[in-house]
Motif scaffolding. Structure first.
Motif, PDB file in Angstrom:
ATOM      1  N   THR A  52       0.865  -1.223  -0.102  1.00 55.04           N
ATOM      2  CA  THR A  52       0.459  -0.183  -0.069  1.00 55.04           C
ATOM      3  C   THR A  52       1.196   1.297   0.111  1.00 55.04           C
ATOM      4  N   ALA A  53       1.787   1.650   0.427  1.00 52.79           N
ATOM      5  CA  ALA A  53       2.712   3.253   0.819  1.00 52.79           C
ATOM      6  C   ALA A  53       3.971   2.629   0.211  1.00 52.79           C
ATOM      7  N   ALA A  54       4.549   1.875  -0.072  1.00 54.90           N
ATOM      8  CA  ALA A  54       5.841   1.201  -0.407  1.00 54.90           C
ATOM      9  C   ALA A  54       6.377   2.088  -2.113  1.00 54.90           C
ATOM     10  N   PRO A  55       5.003   2.050  -2.512  1.00 53.76           N
ATOM     11  CA  PRO A  55       4.584   3.191  -3.383  1.00 53.76           C
ATOM     12  C   PRO A  55       4.802   4.237  -3.340  1.00 53.76           C
ATOM     13  N   PHE A  56       4.988   5.032  -2.908  1.00 57.42           N
ATOM     14  CA  PHE A  56       4.631   6.224  -2.758  1.00 57.42           C
ATOM     15  C   PHE A  56       5.778   6.696  -1.261  1.00 57.42           C
ATOM     16  N   MET A  57       6.759   5.670  -0.990  1.00 59.69           N
ATOM     17  CA  MET A  57       7.909   5.884   0.237  1.00 59.69           C
ATOM     18  C   MET A  57       8.798   7.080  -0.960  1.00 59.69           C
ATOM     19  N   ARG A  58       9.260   7.821  -0.146  1.00 59.72           N
ATOM     20  CA  ARG A  58      10.264   8.472  -0.499  1.00 59.72           C
ATOM     21  C   ARG A  58      11.553   7.564   0.181  1.00 59.72           C
ATOM     22  N   MET A  59      12.405   6.871  -0.786  1.00 60.12           N
ATOM     23  CA  MET A  59      13.165   6.085   0.594  1.00 60.12           C
ATOM     24  C   MET A  59      14.579   6.529   0.085  1.00 60.12           C
ATOM     25  N   PRO A  60      15.377   6.605   1.029  1.00 59.42           N
ATOM     26  CA  PRO A  60      16.667   7.120   1.130  1.00 59.42           C
ATOM     27  C   PRO A  60      18.092   6.535   0.169  1.00 59.42           C
ATOM     28  N   VAL A  61      18.727   6.944  -0.041  1.00 59.42           N
ATOM     29  CA  VAL A  61      19.685   5.852  -1.204  1.00 59.42           C
ATOM     30  C   VAL A  61      20.210   5.126  -0.433  1.00 59.42           C
ATOM     31  N   ALA A  62      20.059   3.872  -0.771  1.00 60.45           N
ATOM     32  CA  ALA A  62      20.601   2.609  -0.829  1.00 60.45           C
ATOM     33  C   ALA A  62      20.068   2.132   0.140  1.00 60.45           C
ATOM     34  N   ALA A  63      18.757   2.736   0.884  1.00 64.76           N
ATOM     35  CA  ALA A  63      17.806   2.450   2.050  1.00 64.76           C
ATOM     36  C   ALA A  63      17.100   1.120   0.637  1.00 64.76           C
ATOM     37  N   THR A  64      16.959   0.771   2.012  1.00 61.84           N
ATOM     38  CA  THR A  64      15.594  -1.026   1.359  1.00 61.84           C
ATOM     39  C   THR A  64      14.235  -0.472   2.663  1.00 61.84           C
ATOM     40  N   LEU A  65      13.136  -1.264   1.976  1.00 60.87           N
ATOM     41  CA  LEU A  65      11.783  -1.114   2.405  1.00 60.87           C
ATOM     42  C   LEU A  65      12.335  -2.420   3.778  1.00 60.87           C
ATOM     43  N   ASP A  66      13.459  -3.358   3.953  1.00 58.01           N
ATOM     44  CA  ASP A  66      13.580  -3.814   4.541  1.00 58.01           C
ATOM     45  C   ASP A  66      14.288  -3.617   6.078  1.00 58.01           C
ATOM     46  N   GLU A  67      15.221  -2.498   5.689  1.00 58.31           N
ATOM     47  CA  GLU A  67      16.098  -1.709   6.682  1.00 58.31           C
ATOM     48  C   GLU A  67      15.075  -0.513   7.183  1.00 58.31           C
ATOM     49  N   LEU A  68      14.373  -0.301   7.296  1.00 60.81           N
ATOM     50  CA  LEU A  68      13.051   0.597   7.270  1.00 60.81           C
ATOM     51  C   LEU A  68      12.146  -0.160   8.679  1.00 60.81           C
TER      52      LEU A  68
END
Length: 274
Positions: A52-68
């Motif tokens: 639901t949210a991942a496509p709209f998240m601004r992830m830091p460089v080299a970060a993954t959803l697992d890390e966040l």
């Protein structure tokens, strides 16, 4: 589908649909980046965020959803159904089963849980910053030398700016004690929100964080004043030295002692030559 969405100005509410593995679950997404889950397992919480949210998240460089996800801040409470009014008792949320009021009760308490989670994240952030500033101050105290006073003063100034930004984020930007606009016209929902905030000691924790920031402000302010006094004393010594040198040159010229010879004499004394 997995979810049925209802979007309003300040949040997005997702109710589980027929395709989801758990039924009668809710996720409330806030603009601040917080998500409040009702009745989901942790695996399904992750699945909900990922789909639901991942496509709209601004992830830091080299970060993954697992890390966040691994670094997230959480606040949890047990929830059980009740035939009476929704309330909080003994660290448990009792949620009314009546279909008409249950969604609004969930929403008001979701706002309160969101503020608790945001405050937890801020507490950890402020703890890290204050520990860093203390180490920096201790290191700067050991480095105090006349020729380093100006650079140390700039370091203290940068630290004070960081603390000002933290205080603004804590007290103004986050609005942790403010009743959300959507609840202004609903006294019962406001009461639930405020009661859950009291349960999490939001005001007391804010007061404690502000007291710690105030202490650090005063400490760095005192250190800055000390550096300013040292800087002023160094300037006074330089000015006195220049005036003394000017007098010596004037006197030597008056008695017929050539300034160049005086300069050589002074240098010899300073270097230990005879």
């Amino acid at each position: 589908g997995d979810f049925v969405f209802r979007e309003l100005e300040h949040f997005l509410m997702a109710e589980t649909g027929p395709g989801f593995s758990q039924q009668a679950c809710t996720a409330v997404f806030f603009k601040s980046g917080c998500v409040v889950f009702w009745g989901m397992t942790e695996d399904n919480e992750y699945r909900c965020v990922a789909t639901t949210a991942a496509p709209f998240m601004r992830m830091p460089v080299a970060a993954t959803l697992d890390e966040l996800w691994a670094a997230r801040e959480t606040e949890t409470m047990d929830v059980t159904d009740t035939e009476g009014d929704s309330h909080i008792e003994n660290d448990v949320i009792y949620l009314r089963t009546h279909d008409r009021t249950r969604p609004s009760d969930k929403l008001s308490m979701s706002f309160a849980m969101m503020t608790a989670a945001r405050l937890s994240a801020l507490e950890n952030k402020i703890e890290r910053v204050l520990a860093f500033e203390k180490r920096s101050a201790d290191r700067m105290k050991k480095l105090i030398r006349p020729w380093r006073v100006s650079a140390l003063g700039e370091g203290v100034f940068d630290s004070l700016i960081n603390l000002h930004n933290l205080r603004y984020e804590l007290n103004i930007e986050q609005g942790l004690t403010d009743v959300p606009d959507v609840m202004w016209d609903y006294e019962g929902q406001t009461r639930l929100f405020e009661k859950l905030q009291r349960h999490h000691d939001i005001k007391q924790r804010l007061d404690l964080l502000n007291a710690r920031l105030d202490w650090t402000f005063h400490f760095l302010g005192t250190f800055s004043e000390h550096l300013q006094r040292l800087h002023s004393a160094n300037l006074e010594k330089i000015i006195i030295g220049l005036i003394a040198l000017e007098l010596l040159i004037g006197i030597s010229d008056f008695v017929g002692f050539h300034p160049a010879l005086l300069k050589t004499y002074i240098l010899d004394k300073l270097t230990g030559h005879r």
